[in-house]
Write a protein that holds these residues in place. Sequence first.
Motif, PDB file in Angstrom:
ATOM      1  N   GLY A   1      96.121 -51.210  38.505  1.00 32.83           N
ATOM      2  CA  GLY A   1      97.425 -51.783  38.797  1.00 32.83           C
ATOM      3  C   GLY A   1      98.536 -50.921  38.239  1.00 32.83           C
ATOM      4  N   ALA A   2      99.105 -50.063  39.091  1.00 32.36           N
ATOM      5  CA  ALA A   2     100.180 -49.162  38.676  1.00 32.36           C
ATOM      6  C   ALA A   2     101.533 -49.794  39.006  1.00 32.36           C
ATOM      7  CB  ALA A   2     100.034 -47.814  39.381  1.00 32.36           C
ATOM      8  N   PRO A   3     102.612 -49.324  38.377  1.00 37.19           N
ATOM      9  CA  PRO A   3     103.946 -49.881  38.668  1.00 37.19           C
ATOM     10  C   PRO A   3     104.325 -49.790  40.143  1.00 37.19           C
ATOM     11  CG  PRO A   3     104.011 -48.549  36.676  1.00 37.19           C
ATOM     12  CD  PRO A   3     102.650 -48.345  37.270  1.00 37.19           C
ATOM     13  N   GLY A   4     103.884 -48.732  40.818  1.00 33.86           N
ATOM     14  CA  GLY A   4     104.230 -48.563  42.224  1.00 33.86           C
ATOM     15  C   GLY A   4     103.257 -49.213  43.180  1.00 33.86           C
TER      16      GLY A   4
ATOM     17  N   ARG B   1      84.285 -59.597  41.108  1.00 31.51           N
ATOM     18  CA  ARG B   1      85.309 -60.616  40.857  1.00 31.51           C
ATOM     19  C   ARG B   1      85.596 -61.430  42.124  1.00 31.51           C
ATOM     20  NH1 ARG B   1      88.270 -58.971  36.343  1.00 31.51           N
ATOM     21  NH2 ARG B   1      89.038 -61.124  36.366  1.00 31.51           N
ATOM     22  N   ILE B   2      84.675 -61.381  43.095  1.00 30.12           N
ATOM     23  CA  ILE B   2      84.923 -61.979  44.402  1.00 30.12           C
ATOM     24  C   ILE B   2      85.199 -63.470  44.319  1.00 30.12           C
ATOM     25  CG2 ILE B   2      82.503 -62.508  44.935  1.00 30.12           C
ATOM     26  CD1 ILE B   2      84.943 -60.865  47.381  1.00 30.12           C
ATOM     27  N   ASP B   3      84.661 -64.147  43.299  1.00 27.93           N
ATOM     28  CA  ASP B   3      84.838 -65.603  43.168  1.00 27.93           C
ATOM     29  C   ASP B   3      86.058 -65.987  42.338  1.00 27.93           C
ATOM     30  OD1 ASP B   3      82.517 -66.178  44.641  1.00 27.93           O
ATOM     31  OD2 ASP B   3      81.266 -65.898  42.859  1.00 27.93           O
ATOM     32  N   ASP B   4      86.746 -65.013  41.765  1.00 27.12           N
ATOM     33  CA  ASP B   4      87.786 -65.331  40.783  1.00 27.12           C
ATOM     34  C   ASP B   4      89.116 -65.755  41.415  1.00 27.12           C
ATOM     35  OD1 ASP B   4      85.927 -64.726  38.912  1.00 27.12           O
ATOM     36  OD2 ASP B   4      86.851 -62.856  38.232  1.00 27.12           O
ATOM     37  N   GLY B   5      89.344 -65.380  42.637  1.00 27.10           N
ATOM     38  CA  GLY B   5      90.613 -65.740  43.277  1.00 27.10           C
ATOM     39  C   GLY B   5      91.735 -64.793  42.911  1.00 27.10           C
ATOM     40  N   VAL B   6      92.037 -64.673  41.615  1.00 33.42           N
ATOM     41  CA  VAL B   6      93.055 -63.737  41.130  1.00 33.42           C
ATOM     42  C   VAL B   6      92.490 -62.939  39.970  1.00 33.42           C
ATOM     43  CG1 VAL B   6      95.012 -65.142  41.877  1.00 33.42           C
ATOM     44  CG2 VAL B   6      94.059 -65.451  39.583  1.00 33.42           C
ATOM     45  N   VAL B   7      93.007 -61.736  39.804  1.00 28.32           N
ATOM     46  CA  VAL B   7      92.573 -60.837  38.734  1.00 28.32           C
ATOM     47  C   VAL B   7      93.822 -60.336  38.018  1.00 28.32           C
ATOM     48  CG1 VAL B   7      91.382 -58.688  38.173  1.00 28.32           C
ATOM     49  CG2 VAL B   7      90.506 -60.149  40.002  1.00 28.32           C
ATOM     50  N   LEU B   8      93.808 -60.362  36.707  1.00 28.54           N
ATOM     51  CA  LEU B   8      94.931 -59.898  35.899  1.00 28.54           C
ATOM     52  C   LEU B   8      94.733 -58.429  35.555  1.00 28.54           C
ATOM     53  CD1 LEU B   8      97.553 -60.758  34.398  1.00 28.54           C
ATOM     54  CD2 LEU B   8      96.105 -61.159  32.379  1.00 28.54           C
ATOM     55  N   LEU B   9      95.650 -57.594  36.018  1.00 27.45           N
ATOM     56  CA  LEU B   9      95.663 -56.170  35.673  1.00 27.45           C
ATOM     57  C   LEU B   9      96.953 -55.904  34.910  1.00 27.45           C
ATOM     58  CD1 LEU B   9      94.392 -54.483  38.981  1.00 27.45           C
ATOM     59  CD2 LEU B   9      93.065 -55.283  37.021  1.00 27.45           C
ATOM     60  N   GLY B  10      96.817 -55.642  33.625  1.00 24.23           N
ATOM     61  CA  GLY B  10      97.998 -55.527  32.788  1.00 24.23           C
ATOM     62  C   GLY B  10      98.675 -56.880  32.714  1.00 24.23           C
ATOM     63  N   ALA B  11      99.934 -56.941  33.092  1.00 22.12           N
ATOM     64  CA  ALA B  11     100.681 -58.201  33.070  1.00 22.12           C
ATOM     65  C   ALA B  11     100.851 -58.784  34.469  1.00 22.12           C
ATOM     66  CB  ALA B  11     102.056 -57.973  32.443  1.00 22.12           C
ATOM     67  N   THR B  12     100.173 -58.218  35.464  1.00 17.11           N
ATOM     68  CA  THR B  12     100.350 -58.638  36.855  1.00 17.11           C
ATOM     69  C   THR B  12      99.082 -59.266  37.400  1.00 17.11           C
ATOM     70  OG1 THR B  12     101.923 -56.823  37.184  1.00 17.11           O
ATOM     71  CG2 THR B  12     101.047 -57.888  39.158  1.00 17.11           C
TER      72      THR B  12
ATOM     73  N   ARG C   1      92.427 -44.215  31.764  1.00 20.79           N
ATOM     74  CA  ARG C   1      92.353 -43.611  30.434  1.00 20.79           C
ATOM     75  C   ARG C   1      93.594 -43.929  29.610  1.00 20.79           C
ATOM     76  NH1 ARG C   1      90.194 -37.503  32.043  1.00 20.79           N
ATOM     77  NH2 ARG C   1      88.245 -38.165  33.071  1.00 20.79           N
ATOM     78  N   ALA C   2      94.733 -44.032  30.296  1.00 22.95           N
ATOM     79  CA  ALA C   2      95.973 -44.331  29.575  1.00 22.95           C
ATOM     80  C   ALA C   2      96.198 -45.828  29.436  1.00 22.95           C
ATOM     81  CB  ALA C   2      97.162 -43.684  30.303  1.00 22.95           C
ATOM     82  N   ARG C   3      95.838 -46.609  30.467  1.00 26.32           N
ATOM     83  CA  ARG C   3      96.061 -48.055  30.450  1.00 26.32           C
ATOM     84  C   ARG C   3      94.792 -48.783  30.894  1.00 26.32           C
ATOM     85  NH1 ARG C   3     101.028 -50.439  30.772  1.00 26.32           N
ATOM     86  NH2 ARG C   3      99.733 -52.314  30.575  1.00 26.32           N
ATOM     87  N   PRO C   4      93.760 -48.841  30.054  1.00 22.40           N
ATOM     88  CA  PRO C   4      92.515 -49.507  30.463  1.00 22.40           C
ATOM     89  C   PRO C   4      92.684 -50.991  30.761  1.00 22.40           C
ATOM     90  CG  PRO C   4      92.476 -48.935  28.118  1.00 22.40           C
ATOM     91  CD  PRO C   4      93.664 -48.251  28.701  1.00 22.40           C
ATOM     92  N   ASP C   5      93.759 -51.621  30.241  1.00 21.00           N
ATOM     93  CA  ASP C   5      93.966 -53.045  30.511  1.00 21.00           C
ATOM     94  C   ASP C   5      94.420 -53.303  31.948  1.00 21.00           C
ATOM     95  OD1 ASP C   5      96.370 -51.665  29.684  1.00 21.00           O
ATOM     96  OD2 ASP C   5      97.378 -53.615  29.714  1.00 21.00           O
ATOM     97  N   CYS C   6      94.843 -52.249  32.640  1.00 20.23           N
ATOM     98  CA  CYS C   6      95.277 -52.382  34.037  1.00 20.23           C
ATOM     99  C   CYS C   6      94.172 -51.999  35.021  1.00 20.23           C
ATOM    100  CB  CYS C   6      96.494 -51.493  34.305  1.00 20.23           C
ATOM    101  SG  CYS C   6      97.956 -51.911  33.345  1.00 20.23           S
ATOM    102  N   PHE C   7      92.960 -51.886  34.529  1.00 20.02           N
ATOM    103  CA  PHE C   7      91.858 -51.302  35.305  1.00 20.02           C
ATOM    104  C   PHE C   7      90.794 -52.349  35.607  1.00 20.02           C
ATOM    105  CE2 PHE C   7      87.849 -48.633  35.186  1.00 20.02           C
ATOM    106  CZ  PHE C   7      88.062 -47.991  36.396  1.00 20.02           C
TER     107      PHE C   7
END
Length: 560
Positions: free
Chosen positions: A43-46, A72-83, A59-65
């Motif tokens: 999940g990048a800013p752009g 995750r097909i059953d999860d509905g939504v996935v959190l990448l970073g703050a999005t 490598r720089a932002r593993p929390d967005c990966f």
Amino acid sequence: MRVFLLGLDFGSTNTVSVLRWPDGRVRPVLFDGSPLLPSAVFGAPGGLVVGRDAQHAARARPDCFEPHPKCRIDDGVVLLGATEYRTSDLVAAVLARVRAEADRIAEQPVRHAVLTYPAGWAEPRQRVLLAAARQVFRYPRLVPEPVAAACHFAAAGTGVPLGAPAMVYDLGAGTFDAAIVRRTLDGFDVLASGGLPDVGGLDVDAALIAHLGERYGRTHPELWRRLLRPATDADRRASRVLWDDTRTAKEMLSRASSALVHVPLVDEEFVLDREAFERVAGPLLARTVDTTRQTLADSGVATADLHGVFLVGGSSRIPLAATLLHRALGLAPSAIDQPELAVAEGAVRTEPHHPEPVSLELPVAVAPRSRRKRRALVAGGVAGLLLVAGTAYALTRPKTPAGTKTTLTSTQTPSPTPSPTPPGTRDCLVGTWQVESEQADWEINGVKMVMRGDTNTTQQFRADGTGVHVYTNRAENGVANSQRYKVVAHGTIEFTYRVDGKDLYTANPKVDGTVTLYIDDRRQSQIAMEVAAGGSQVSCSGDVLNFTSKQRSSQWRRVA
């Protein structure tokens, strides 16, 4: 019409795609020289970044990966970073990357795609995959993975006679699936399927990590805890290096007797040999064999009747998998050099190939539109099956000598001299309509029947005299001589129209779609949609629209 078809196997770790040219050639789509596109999403800013670019950005932002969006097909939504992202959007991002490369290779938009899914996936999971595919492709279709795999092996020359059963052993990164399939006239049917959601290449990796933990959890407990449960970006990067190195070592052990695993933070090289690897992976692979045997029992097929055991999925490369299967069944499995390609390659083979233009001949007595012989598709253009603006295309049935084979074609109703157009009828037409009921007289292969359609069709009339007709897997059904006939249309038709008294005439159709004929639920052919202009009588009042002609009548309801 040059139809390119993309076969796509969206996997837990990697996505594989194969492009079929209009002339029937089949080649894998390459990404940076490899047929394997990592399914990873970042999940990048752009916007979302996928593949190796996503792995690099992590490598720089593993929390967005998210390395395994399929898991995750059953999860509905996935959190990448703050999005938050919908799971279908993550999948669509990967498919869009594939589509972009396929478009570049084909030098034109690739609109048709066949996507595969595990046979054990219920409808909710299929819906997520299809929703993602519809964001990217105009004409997506889903087929079970074992059906695609069996089609690949059949095309490769593996002998599976008509009516004979075979086994598909699919060990991928995220899951294991076993299926018993039977060869039919138009492909394969799934007789029974079973699977393990917690056994795949990733689970073998986890077992190897646990094996390493028996040593480093004792000698370096704090460092090992940081690797297993990273709390900082630096620790997350170190953890990712450990998992990547472990997976690489596992893959090397399919062709080597030992491999090194670098353990970050501890900064040591761990030597993993084949014997230790098989001791760790053995219990997981044994479970896949047990599931395979149970699936075979559920199918009612005897082991001796199997005409093949096909290994697919990247993790089926593990030599112990084939060894355990051979011991359990007494049959030597069939493997290929690149088992991860089998499902995608088979996917394009589930779709019949027709040299352009594609069409289907039917022995029906109707008048040809011109001296030039036309081979019309199942719908014969639209004569009796499809509509443009509700038009039922005129058919004449001249006397035809016995035994003469003619083809179903559409004919254009001659346009009369224009008369003043009642403004009320045309004004009423403008808007968007959905079909509520429809029936038509048909003759297919000499069999006459009445066919009725479902509601999966909309059409729009614009004030400028143009319109569009949209079919969303729209089916017409009929029964004759104890056989069930179904014709499914999917695509769009753009047209121009005019109203003359009570008559509606369409012209200049632009078509993009497919039509498929089924008899007793068995697919006979799928071909490109063709139509011709024509006319019918129309009545419009408020939110109700009716079309009538000699062969067809339909009623529509205004939706916009």
